[in-house]
Scaffold this motif. Sequence first.
Motif, PDB file in Angstrom:
ATOM      1  N   ARG A  76       0.837  -1.212   0.000  1.00 60.82           N
ATOM      2  CA  ARG A  76       0.000   0.000   0.000  1.00 60.82           C
ATOM      3  C   ARG A  76       0.864   1.253   0.000  1.00 60.82           C
ATOM      4  NH1 ARG A  76      -0.874   4.241   1.916  1.00 60.82           N
ATOM      5  NH2 ARG A  76       0.804   3.760   3.398  1.00 60.82           N
ATOM      6  N   ARG A  77       0.548   2.161  -0.875  1.00 55.65           N
ATOM      7  CA  ARG A  77       1.165   3.479  -0.862  1.00 55.65           C
ATOM      8  C   ARG A  77       0.155   4.434  -1.463  1.00 55.65           C
ATOM      9  NH1 ARG A  77       2.616   4.379  -6.123  1.00 55.65           N
ATOM     10  NH2 ARG A  77       2.874   2.458  -7.305  1.00 55.65           N
ATOM     11  N   ALA A  84       8.538  14.583   2.645  1.00 59.80           N
ATOM     12  CA  ALA A  84       7.466  13.994   1.816  1.00 59.80           C
ATOM     13  C   ALA A  84       7.089  14.951   0.688  1.00 59.80           C
ATOM     14  CB  ALA A  84       6.245  13.669   2.682  1.00 59.80           C
ATOM     15  N   PHE A 142      -7.902  13.194  -7.532  1.00 56.81           N
ATOM     16  CA  PHE A 142      -6.859  12.718  -8.453  1.00 56.81           C
ATOM     17  C   PHE A 142      -7.447  11.920  -9.619  1.00 56.81           C
ATOM     18  CE2 PHE A 142      -4.637  12.759  -4.211  1.00 56.81           C
ATOM     19  CZ  PHE A 142      -3.864  13.880  -4.444  1.00 56.81           C
ATOM     20  N   ALA A 144      -5.446   8.287   1.035  1.00 55.01           N
ATOM     21  CA  ALA A 144      -6.165   8.996   2.105  1.00 55.01           C
ATOM     22  C   ALA A 144      -5.928  10.484   1.875  1.00 55.01           C
ATOM     23  CB  ALA A 144      -5.622   8.578   3.470  1.00 55.01           C
ATOM     24  N   VAL A 149       8.017   7.462  -0.393  1.00 49.53           N
ATOM     25  CA  VAL A 149       8.525   8.042   0.852  1.00 49.53           C
ATOM     26  C   VAL A 149       8.954   6.920   1.785  1.00 49.53           C
ATOM     27  CG1 VAL A 149       7.173  10.169   0.694  1.00 49.53           C
ATOM     28  CG2 VAL A 149       6.201   8.189   1.854  1.00 49.53           C
TER      29      VAL A 149
HETATM   30  C1  LIG Z   1      -5.251  11.063   7.298  1.00 49.42           C
HETATM   31  C2  LIG Z   1      -4.389  11.262   6.069  1.00 49.42           C
HETATM   32  C3  LIG Z   1      -4.576  12.379   5.280  1.00 49.42           C
HETATM   33  C4  LIG Z   1      -3.820  12.545   4.118  1.00 49.42           C
HETATM   34  N1  LIG Z   1      -4.065  13.630   3.312  1.00 49.42           N
HETATM   35  C5  LIG Z   1      -3.457  13.707   2.115  1.00 49.42           C
HETATM   36  C6  LIG Z   1      -3.843  14.712   1.190  1.00 49.42           C
HETATM   37  O1  LIG Z   1      -4.728  15.535   1.449  1.00 49.42           O
HETATM   38  N2  LIG Z   1      -3.230  14.751  -0.025  1.00 49.42           N
HETATM   39  C7  LIG Z   1      -2.257  13.845  -0.371  1.00 49.42           C
HETATM   40  O2  LIG Z   1      -1.746  13.931  -1.487  1.00 49.42           O
HETATM   41  N3  LIG Z   1      -1.866  12.867   0.495  1.00 49.42           N
HETATM   42  C8  LIG Z   1      -2.459  12.776   1.712  1.00 49.42           C
HETATM   43  N4  LIG Z   1      -2.133  11.753   2.578  1.00 49.42           N
HETATM   44  C9  LIG Z   1      -1.135  10.755   2.174  1.00 49.42           C
HETATM   45  C10 LIG Z   1       0.183  10.936   2.929  1.00 49.42           C
HETATM   46  O3  LIG Z   1       0.897  11.994   2.376  1.00 49.42           O
HETATM   47  C11 LIG Z   1       0.951   9.611   2.825  1.00 49.42           C
HETATM   48  O4  LIG Z   1       0.225   8.596   3.472  1.00 49.42           O
HETATM   49  C12 LIG Z   1       2.331   9.683   3.460  1.00 49.42           C
HETATM   50  O5  LIG Z   1       3.153  10.608   2.778  1.00 49.42           O
HETATM   51  C13 LIG Z   1       3.005   8.308   3.416  1.00 49.42           C
HETATM   52  O6  LIG Z   1       3.118   7.881   2.088  1.00 49.42           O
HETATM   53  P1  LIG Z   1       2.476   6.510   1.569  1.00 49.42           P
HETATM   54  O7  LIG Z   1       0.999   6.569   1.860  1.00 49.42           O
HETATM   55  O8  LIG Z   1       2.758   6.480   0.106  1.00 49.42           O
HETATM   56  O9  LIG Z   1       3.117   5.401   2.336  1.00 49.42           O
HETATM   57  C14 LIG Z   1      -2.843  11.580   3.762  1.00 49.42           C
HETATM   58  C15 LIG Z   1      -2.653  10.467   4.573  1.00 49.42           C
HETATM   59  C16 LIG Z   1      -3.420  10.301   5.710  1.00 49.42           C
HETATM   60  C17 LIG Z   1      -3.219   9.065   6.555  1.00 49.42           C
END
Ligand SMILES: Cc1cc2nc3c(=O)[nH]c(=O)nc-3n(C[C@H](O)[C@H](O)[C@H](O)COP(=O)(O)O)c2cc1C
Length: 224
Positions: free
Chosen positions: A10-11, A93, A122, A164, A207
């Motif tokens: 998951r990413r 990030a 997106f 998310a 990341v």
């Molecule tokens: C509660 C939550 C809110 C997030 N909000 C955003 C967002 O608004 N836009 C976005 O591009 N990523 C968002 N993210 C993704 C995070 O940036 C991402 O989970 C984090 O950088 C780790 O990367 P990965 O999910 O690829 O492992 C969010 C993640 C979480 C858990």
Amino acid sequence: MTLDEAILKRRSVRGFLPREVPEETIREVFELAQRAPSNCNIQPWISHVVSGESLKALGQKMVDAALAGVPHDPDFTADRKFPGVYRERQIDAAVKLYGAMGIERNDRPRREWAYRRNLQAFDAPHAVFVFMHGDFEEREAVDLGIYAQTLMLALTSRGIDSCAQGALSLYPTIIRDHLGLDATHRIIYGISFGYEDVAMPANATRVGRAPLDTSVVFHRGLRT
Ligand SMILES: Cc1cc2nc3c(=O)[nH]c(=O)nc-3n(C[C@H](O)[C@H](O)[C@H](O)COP(=O)(O)O)c2cc1C
């Protein structure tokens, strides 16, 4: 796929193909997410899954608001400044994401464009907007967080990508109006989901995570 594989696979995906997820698969993953634990088993999540024309129209309303300079009015604070190491991780990030997209730090128009893509989920064919009752606060938000990861792992194990997005909660009035919900519904995040468009530069983002010992402390003997 084992659970470990799903966790590692998951990413966040920030660019989707138009192809829809079959409805029975969507129902299946939401059934599984219902199994998420919650304090006193209150199951505070109220999920609205929005697809097709409805999602496109909602995204457009939020983009129009952003372009018109309508201020965000999130139900939960969203502009908190992170202290110390948390700020460093946030910057790391952002550097990785904007680097993958080829957007310079001071390129404001393209940064704003990248932000607006959030509001359009997106281009995902589906997004779930997750609400909880207006009386609820941090403790119930924890339950919503556990729910989110349960849902995303169930998606991942079926080859479905997701992101998310706190950004999907920045215009709650528009969202509630669009979905016909009253103000007792408070939103904290949305999750866009579908199938990754591998041609989107943002999807090259990777990341890392802090080393275990910076986040986890193991205790056993008595402290002297
Ligand atoms: C509660 C939550 C809110 C997030 N909000 C955003 C967002 O608004 N836009 C976005 O591009 N990523 C968002 N993210 C993704 C995070 O940036 C991402 O989970 C984090 O950088 C780790 O990367 P990965 O999910 O690829 O492992 C969010 C993640 C979480 C858990």
